[in-house]
Design a protein around this motif. Structure first.
Motif, PDB file in Angstrom:
ATOM      1  N   ASP A   1     -14.001  11.972  -7.798  1.00 54.70           N
ATOM      2  CA  ASP A   1     -15.407  11.650  -7.508  1.00 54.70           C
ATOM      3  C   ASP A   1     -15.563  10.819  -6.228  1.00 54.70           C
ATOM      4  OD1 ASP A   1     -14.127   9.534  -8.713  1.00 54.70           O
ATOM      5  OD2 ASP A   1     -15.906   8.795  -9.762  1.00 54.70           O
ATOM      6  N   ARG A   2     -14.420  10.350  -5.657  1.00 50.32           N
ATOM      7  CA  ARG A   2     -14.485   9.602  -4.397  1.00 50.32           C
ATOM      8  C   ARG A   2     -13.391  10.105  -3.463  1.00 50.32           C
ATOM      9  NH1 ARG A   2     -16.297   3.457  -6.025  1.00 50.32           N
ATOM     10  NH2 ARG A   2     -18.320   4.082  -6.820  1.00 50.32           N
ATOM     11  N   PRO A   3     -13.551  11.328  -2.973  1.00 52.19           N
ATOM     12  CA  PRO A   3     -12.463  11.962  -2.212  1.00 52.19           C
ATOM     13  C   PRO A   3     -12.147  11.320  -0.873  1.00 52.19           C
ATOM     14  CG  PRO A   3     -14.466  13.305  -2.124  1.00 52.19           C
ATOM     15  CD  PRO A   3     -14.737  12.202  -3.099  1.00 52.19           C
ATOM     16  N   ASN A   4     -13.093  10.545  -0.326  1.00 50.29           N
ATOM     17  CA  ASN A   4     -12.853   9.954   1.010  1.00 50.29           C
ATOM     18  C   ASN A   4     -12.737   8.434   0.948  1.00 50.29           C
ATOM     19  OD1 ASN A   4     -15.502   9.555   0.360  1.00 50.29           O
ATOM     20  ND2 ASN A   4     -16.253   9.775   2.462  1.00 50.29           N
ATOM     21  N   GLU A   5     -12.309   7.913  -0.222  1.00 49.56           N
ATOM     22  CA  GLU A   5     -12.153   6.461  -0.367  1.00 49.56           C
ATOM     23  C   GLU A   5     -10.767   6.119  -0.895  1.00 49.56           C
ATOM     24  OE1 GLU A   5     -15.090   4.452  -2.648  1.00 49.56           O
ATOM     25  OE2 GLU A   5     -16.772   5.256  -1.497  1.00 49.56           O
ATOM     26  N   GLY A   6     -10.184   5.059  -0.320  1.00 46.11           N
ATOM     27  CA  GLY A   6      -8.936   4.533  -0.855  1.00 46.11           C
ATOM     28  C   GLY A   6      -9.210   3.706  -2.104  1.00 46.11           C
ATOM     29  N   THR A   7      -8.176   3.048  -2.623  1.00 47.76           N
ATOM     30  CA  THR A   7      -8.354   2.255  -3.841  1.00 47.76           C
ATOM     31  C   THR A   7      -7.776   0.856  -3.641  1.00 47.76           C
ATOM     32  OG1 THR A   7      -6.249   2.966  -4.806  1.00 47.76           O
ATOM     33  CG2 THR A   7      -8.183   4.310  -5.302  1.00 47.76           C
ATOM     34  N   LEU A   8      -8.273  -0.072  -4.467  1.00 48.09           N
ATOM     35  CA  LEU A   8      -7.788  -1.455  -4.448  1.00 48.09           C
ATOM     36  C   LEU A   8      -7.578  -1.881  -5.891  1.00 48.09           C
ATOM     37  CD1 LEU A   8      -7.339  -4.214  -2.942  1.00 48.09           C
ATOM     38  CD2 LEU A   8      -9.777  -4.643  -3.297  1.00 48.09           C
ATOM     39  N   ALA A   9      -6.408  -2.432  -6.193  1.00 50.48           N
ATOM     40  CA  ALA A   9      -6.117  -2.877  -7.557  1.00 50.48           C
ATOM     41  C   ALA A   9      -5.487  -4.262  -7.523  1.00 50.48           C
ATOM     42  CB  ALA A   9      -5.181  -1.890  -8.247  1.00 50.48           C
ATOM     43  N   ILE A  10      -5.832  -5.073  -8.520  1.00 57.83           N
ATOM     44  CA  ILE A  10      -5.324  -6.449  -8.619  1.00 57.83           C
ATOM     45  C   ILE A  10      -4.398  -6.535  -9.837  1.00 57.83           C
ATOM     46  CG2 ILE A  10      -5.954  -8.896  -8.788  1.00 57.83           C
ATOM     47  CD1 ILE A  10      -7.448  -7.750  -6.473  1.00 57.83           C
ATOM     48  N   PHE A  11      -3.215  -7.104  -9.663  1.00 56.70           N
ATOM     49  CA  PHE A  11      -2.282  -7.319 -10.777  1.00 56.70           C
ATOM     50  C   PHE A  11      -1.880  -8.796 -10.800  1.00 56.70           C
ATOM     51  CE2 PHE A  11      -1.987  -2.888  -9.746  1.00 56.70           C
ATOM     52  CZ  PHE A  11      -1.885  -2.254 -10.987  1.00 56.70           C
TER      53      PHE A  11
ATOM     54  N   ALA B   1       0.850  -1.201   0.000  1.00 60.06           N
ATOM     55  CA  ALA B   1       0.000   0.000   0.000  1.00 60.06           C
ATOM     56  C   ALA B   1       0.876   1.238   0.000  1.00 60.06           C
ATOM     57  CB  ALA B   1      -0.914   0.008   1.221  1.00 60.06           C
ATOM     58  N   GLN B   2       0.380   2.304  -0.637  1.00 61.76           N
ATOM     59  CA  GLN B   2       1.075   3.589  -0.593  1.00 61.76           C
ATOM     60  C   GLN B   2       0.046   4.720  -0.535  1.00 61.76           C
ATOM     61  OE1 GLN B   2       3.440   3.898  -4.141  1.00 61.76           O
ATOM     62  NE2 GLN B   2       1.685   4.157  -5.488  1.00 61.76           N
ATOM     63  N   LEU B   3       0.490   5.860  -0.005  1.00 60.94           N
ATOM     64  CA  LEU B   3      -0.402   7.021   0.077  1.00 60.94           C
ATOM     65  C   LEU B   3      -0.475   7.708  -1.283  1.00 60.94           C
ATOM     66  CD1 LEU B   3       0.580   8.556   3.531  1.00 60.94           C
ATOM     67  CD2 LEU B   3      -1.658   7.638   2.900  1.00 60.94           C
ATOM     68  N   VAL B   4      -1.681   7.972  -1.735  1.00 64.78           N
ATOM     69  CA  VAL B   4      -1.887   8.649  -3.025  1.00 64.78           C
ATOM     70  C   VAL B   4      -3.004   9.681  -2.872  1.00 64.78           C
ATOM     71  CG1 VAL B   4      -1.186   6.608  -4.377  1.00 64.78           C
ATOM     72  CG2 VAL B   4      -3.618   6.972  -3.827  1.00 64.78           C
ATOM     73  N   GLN B   5      -3.191  10.460  -3.936  1.00 63.07           N
ATOM     74  CA  GLN B   5      -4.324  11.389  -3.966  1.00 63.07           C
ATOM     75  C   GLN B   5      -5.553  10.601  -4.427  1.00 63.07           C
ATOM     76  OE1 GLN B   5      -3.130  14.871  -6.096  1.00 63.07           O
ATOM     77  NE2 GLN B   5      -4.850  16.065  -5.365  1.00 63.07           N
ATOM     78  N   PRO B   6      -6.709  10.796  -3.793  1.00 64.93           N
ATOM     79  CA  PRO B   6      -7.888  10.002  -4.191  1.00 64.93           C
ATOM     80  C   PRO B   6      -8.460  10.467  -5.529  1.00 64.93           C
ATOM     81  CG  PRO B   6      -8.505  11.625  -2.544  1.00 64.93           C
ATOM     82  CD  PRO B   6      -7.012  11.722  -2.688  1.00 64.93           C
ATOM     83  N   TYR B   7      -9.342   9.629  -6.087  1.00 60.22           N
ATOM     84  CA  TYR B   7     -10.073  10.050  -7.289  1.00 60.22           C
ATOM     85  C   TYR B   7     -10.997  11.205  -6.904  1.00 60.22           C
ATOM     86  CZ  TYR B   7      -8.528   5.642  -9.366  1.00 60.22           C
ATOM     87  OH  TYR B   7      -7.773   4.610  -9.850  1.00 60.22           O
TER      88      TYR B   7
ATOM     89  N   HIS C   1      -5.184  12.647   0.867  1.00 64.96           N
ATOM     90  CA  HIS C   1      -4.359  11.461   1.104  1.00 64.96           C
ATOM     91  C   HIS C   1      -5.228  10.249   1.435  1.00 64.96           C
ATOM     92  CE1 HIS C   1      -0.751  13.957   1.231  1.00 64.96           C
ATOM     93  NE2 HIS C   1      -1.387  14.764   2.084  1.00 64.96           N
ATOM     94  N   VAL C   2      -5.107   9.206   0.601  1.00 63.94           N
ATOM     95  CA  VAL C   2      -5.768   7.930   0.885  1.00 63.94           C
ATOM     96  C   VAL C   2      -4.763   6.804   0.609  1.00 63.94           C
ATOM     97  CG1 VAL C   2      -8.089   8.771   0.299  1.00 63.94           C
ATOM     98  CG2 VAL C   2      -6.698   7.661  -1.472  1.00 63.94           C
ATOM     99  N   TRP C   3      -5.041   5.653   1.178  1.00 64.31           N
ATOM    100  CA  TRP C   3      -4.184   4.497   0.908  1.00 64.31           C
ATOM    101  C   TRP C   3      -4.638   3.808  -0.375  1.00 64.31           C
ATOM    102  CZ3 TRP C   3       0.301   3.637   3.158  1.00 64.31           C
ATOM    103  CH2 TRP C   3       0.531   4.178   4.435  1.00 64.31           C
TER     104      TRP C   3
ATOM    105  N   GLU D   1     -13.517   3.372   2.722  1.00 63.78           N
ATOM    106  CA  GLU D   1     -13.525   4.633   3.479  1.00 63.78           C
ATOM    107  C   GLU D   1     -12.527   4.593   4.634  1.00 63.78           C
ATOM    108  OE1 GLU D   1     -17.381   6.016   4.582  1.00 63.78           O
ATOM    109  OE2 GLU D   1     -18.134   6.019   2.520  1.00 63.78           O
ATOM    110  N   SER D   2     -12.262   3.390   5.164  1.00 64.03           N
ATOM    111  CA  SER D   2     -11.300   3.277   6.268  1.00 64.03           C
ATOM    112  C   SER D   2      -9.864   3.512   5.793  1.00 64.03           C
ATOM    113  CB  SER D   2     -11.402   1.901   6.928  1.00 64.03           C
ATOM    114  OG  SER D   2     -10.966   0.889   6.038  1.00 64.03           O
ATOM    115  N   LEU D   3      -9.674   3.594   4.465  1.00 66.82           N
ATOM    116  CA  LEU D   3      -8.340   3.834   3.901  1.00 66.82           C
ATOM    117  C   LEU D   3      -8.081   5.328   3.671  1.00 66.82           C
ATOM    118  CD1 LEU D   3      -8.239   0.933   1.266  1.00 66.82           C
ATOM    119  CD2 LEU D   3      -7.143   0.989   3.510  1.00 66.82           C
ATOM    120  N   CYS D   4      -9.049   6.148   4.061  1.00 65.44           N
ATOM    121  CA  CYS D   4      -8.896   7.606   3.887  1.00 65.44           C
ATOM    122  C   CYS D   4      -8.123   8.196   5.070  1.00 65.44           C
ATOM    123  CB  CYS D   4     -10.272   8.257   3.788  1.00 65.44           C
ATOM    124  SG  CYS D   4     -10.202  10.051   3.650  1.00 65.44           S
ATOM    125  N   VAL D   5      -7.129   9.028   4.765  1.00 72.82           N
ATOM    126  CA  VAL D   5      -6.348   9.697   5.815  1.00 72.82           C
ATOM    127  C   VAL D   5      -6.777  11.168   5.899  1.00 72.82           C
ATOM    128  CG1 VAL D   5      -4.027  10.274   6.647  1.00 72.82           C
ATOM    129  CG2 VAL D   5      -4.416   8.112   5.444  1.00 72.82           C
TER     130      VAL D   5
END
Length: 282
Positions: free
Chosen positions: A71-81, A63-69, A130-132, A121-125
């Motif tokens: 349209d979803r300013p208080n949500e973190g993101t999840l991506a699968i690779f 995980a790393q801290l990034v700027q949120p999207y 800043h979100v995770w 939402e629990s990933l929002c700082v």
């Protein structure tokens, strides 16, 4: 690794299909039996290793801290690779993901992310700043068939043991994010609402014969495939049908009932493995 280059002859294809008509499979299982599932963890949080029969997948979460999207300013993101090694199967080409890699990533992504299994939402700082961003890397080490289910279990197991650093807000303007060292403050686990379990079925004989957890050999002769992603509450998170002829709705409903039972069983196996923790050799 002989099975990795296996292509069925006419006789081998006929033998597999005739066996299935008698509710027998080449490896001795009945139609709705999963292969042996083994889940282990590395020393680091967020790393898992899953063996489903001869299929072998590693999961790793970062995980790393990034700027949120926007349209979803208080949500973190999840991506699968997903990463397919030619060592796992000679049909995988190094350097670029093939169709199977893209499909695998999409099916797992749809089941996990769209069902909102992880609390974003629990990933929002700091909202809007800043979100995770959580990343799941899945490495296919050996393709013994049914990569989807094995990779999905590896993703869930890795997410279950992942811990992110604790953050506090401070600084002169009260907007500065301080990321605390794990030695100073305990890292925080992800909030996982439910576990979407992928259960894959293979169809044979114009969809009249159905088996769960197909092997590499069964995949080579199957007429089509369907993956139902269901949690232990019986909620259907996603359904993906790949290739082959149409399947009767009664067969689909039977598969969903079986998938619901399997999902509860696999969920308890993941939770048991997580509670036992890493297997560290002496």
């Amino acid at each position: 690794m002989e099975h990795l280059r296996w292509r069925p002859t006419v006789n081998e294809r006929a033998f597999i299909e005739r066996s299935l008509e008698s509710d027998l499979r080449v490896d001795g299982r009945h139609s709705f039996d999963f292969r042996t599932l083994k889940i282990t963890f590395g020393r680091e949080d967020g790393s898992s290793e899953v063996q489903l029969g001869e299929t072998h997948v590693l999961g790793y979460v970062t995980a790393q801290l990034v700027q949120p999207y926007r349209d979803r300013p208080n949500e973190g993101t999840l991506a699968i690779f997903t990463e397919f090694s030619p060592m796992a199967d000679p049909v995988f080409e190094p350097g670029r993901p093939g169709e199977s890699a893209i499909e695998l990533g999409r099916v797992i992504d749809r089941g996990l992310r769209e069902s909102r299994a992880v609390d974003m939402e629990s990933l929002c700082v700091v909202a809007g700043k800043h979100v995770w961003s959580v990343r799941v890397d899945l490495h296919i080490l050996d393709n013994g068939g049914n990569l989807i289910d094995a990779a999905n279990i590896a993703a869930l197991a890795a997410l279950s043991t992942f811990r992110r650093p604790e953050c506090t807000i401070g600084g002169d303007d009260g907007q500065q994010v301080i990321v605390h060292d794990p030695e100073a403050r305990d890292p925080i686990p992800l909030t996982i609402h439910h576990m979407p379990i992928a259960v894959t079925f293979a169809y044979f004989g114009e969809g009249n014969i159905v088996v769960v957890d197909p092997t590499y050999k069964e995949e080579a002769v199957m007429g089509g495939r369907m993956t139902a992603t269901i949690n232990s509450n019986g909620d259907i998170c996603s359904i993906q049908k790949a290739g082959g002829e149409g399947v009767m709705s009664s067969v689909v409903m039977q598969c969903l009932r079986i998938a619901s039972v399997k999902a509860a069983d696999i969920t308890s196996k993941i939770k048991k493995a997580v509670s036992e923790g890493p297997q560290i050799d002496d």
